[in-house]
Enzyme design. Sequence first.
Site, mmCIF file in Angstrom:
data_model
loop_
_atom_site.group_PDB
_atom_site.id
_atom_site.type_symbol
_atom_site.label_atom_id
_atom_site.label_comp_id
_atom_site.label_asym_id
_atom_site.label_seq_id
_atom_site.Cartn_x
_atom_site.Cartn_y
_atom_site.Cartn_z
ATOM 1 N N GLY A 105 -0.738 -5.751 2.475
ATOM 2 C CA GLY A 105 -1.419 -4.811 2.468
ATOM 3 C C GLY A 105 -0.905 -3.067 2.884
ATOM 4 N N GLY A 107 -1.065 -1.242 -0.314
ATOM 5 C CA GLY A 107 -1.900 0.088 -1.343
ATOM 6 C C GLY A 107 -1.389 -0.936 -2.480
ATOM 7 N N LYS A 108 -1.184 -1.637 -2.653
ATOM 8 C CA LYS A 108 -0.488 -2.560 -4.363
ATOM 9 C C LYS A 108 -1.738 -2.666 -5.539
ATOM 10 C CE LYS A 108 1.997 -5.815 -3.123
ATOM 11 N NZ LYS A 108 1.960 -5.589 -1.325
ATOM 12 N N SER A 109 -2.432 -3.537 -5.047
ATOM 13 C CA SER A 109 -3.322 -3.795 -5.693
ATOM 14 C C SER A 109 -4.529 -2.140 -5.828
ATOM 15 C CB SER A 109 -4.763 -4.664 -5.208
ATOM 16 O OG SER A 109 -3.407 -5.680 -4.833
ATOM 17 N N TYR A 110 -4.574 -1.548 -4.730
ATOM 18 C CA TYR A 110 -5.349 -0.379 -4.652
ATOM 19 C C TYR A 110 -5.186 0.226 -6.087
ATOM 20 C CZ TYR A 110 -7.674 4.154 -3.639
ATOM 21 O OH TYR A 110 -8.582 5.669 -3.570
ATOM 22 N N ASP A 252 1.191 -6.701 -10.319
ATOM 23 C CA ASP A 252 0.617 -7.106 -8.647
ATOM 24 C C ASP A 252 1.387 -7.906 -8.738
ATOM 25 O OD1 ASP A 252 -0.586 -6.074 -6.446
ATOM 26 O OD2 ASP A 252 -2.379 -6.788 -7.236
ATOM 27 N N GLY A 255 2.593 -9.050 -1.747
ATOM 28 C CA GLY A 255 3.396 -9.021 -0.704
ATOM 29 C C GLY A 255 4.146 -9.681 -0.154
#
Length: 355
Positions: A105, A107-110, A252, A255
């Site tokens: 949560g 913000g890696k994928s964003y 990616d 988490g």
Amino acid sequence: MNITVAIRVRPFNKREKEIKSKLCIEMINNKINIYNEKKVNKTFGFDYCFWSHDGFQNQLDGYSASILNSNYADQLFVYEKIGKNLLTNIIEGYNSTLFAYGQTGSGKSYSIFGYGNNKGILPMICEDLFKGDFLTKNLNNQFILSVSMIEIYNEKIQDLLISINNRTKEGLKVRENNKIGIFIENVTSINVNSYEDILKIIFKGEKNRTLGATLMNETSSRSHTIFSIDLLQKTNNNNKTTTKQAKLNIVDLAGSERITKTHAEGQRLKESQSINKSLTVLGMVIHQLYEKECGKHVNISYRDSVLTRILQDALGGNSKTTMLCAVSPALDNIDETLSTLRYEKKKKNKTKCYY
């Protein structure tokens, strides 16, 4: 080792707003200050620090700085600083890898894929590839571009470009030969001729990713996702053909989570243990590569994790690596943020030899 480390902090999410969490991060140039309620301060320095917490506005073409002197780092700013270098590397013939690391949560994928009009690093790289500024196809210059997309779930490799019903429970196998090095047997590799071709593949792969709800994130990725771009270039000069080939891996990472905080059990516990193991091995391999570069006799532990085994050729040799670390700004997550920054600081400190 050639490693660039960048840190990015996101806005408060819904959960953090609901519990009225306080801000625990301050960024000044390329340094980060972390402080708790007692004002205990810890400082970290990195190659890049991207402030994406506040100072932005939502426009038709995506988020951007709300005022002229805002220090908000939008998607394009992050791409210009670290994404374009990755593109230049593979065109020059260097294997390159971008890791997105951080707690679930954060913000890696964003940052990697983006959302809506806010394109991430991967789409921007692919868009620039076909603009003509980097690659030109004519009688003297030819190139073949192919892509693949996989995930590593519980230490098993699954092809994200085939339907779930057609996958084997055992997953794909990693092979090695003297000619092409490390490769994934029977993985789908698709030749692409346009930016639109790549977008369709990314969309298809994202739909097939393994997601699951945890206490920290309702749509947490439970697997490591690797999007690979293979570039083969041929140049003809005076009846002589030169060939150059390189691979770019966009990773990616799933988490990281503290099991005691998420109260994971059953399948979620198994997933968390697998994720944490592979992240630990990745850190260990980078440390071992540093020691080897400094003249020590070290056996690199590539085989201790599927992730490092797949990326063996990308991590060693003439490769270039970028670590993009995403962190939460909330005091409620300060332990996870400190853990992430310490993990990344170790990588940054292992890039030079001291005698």
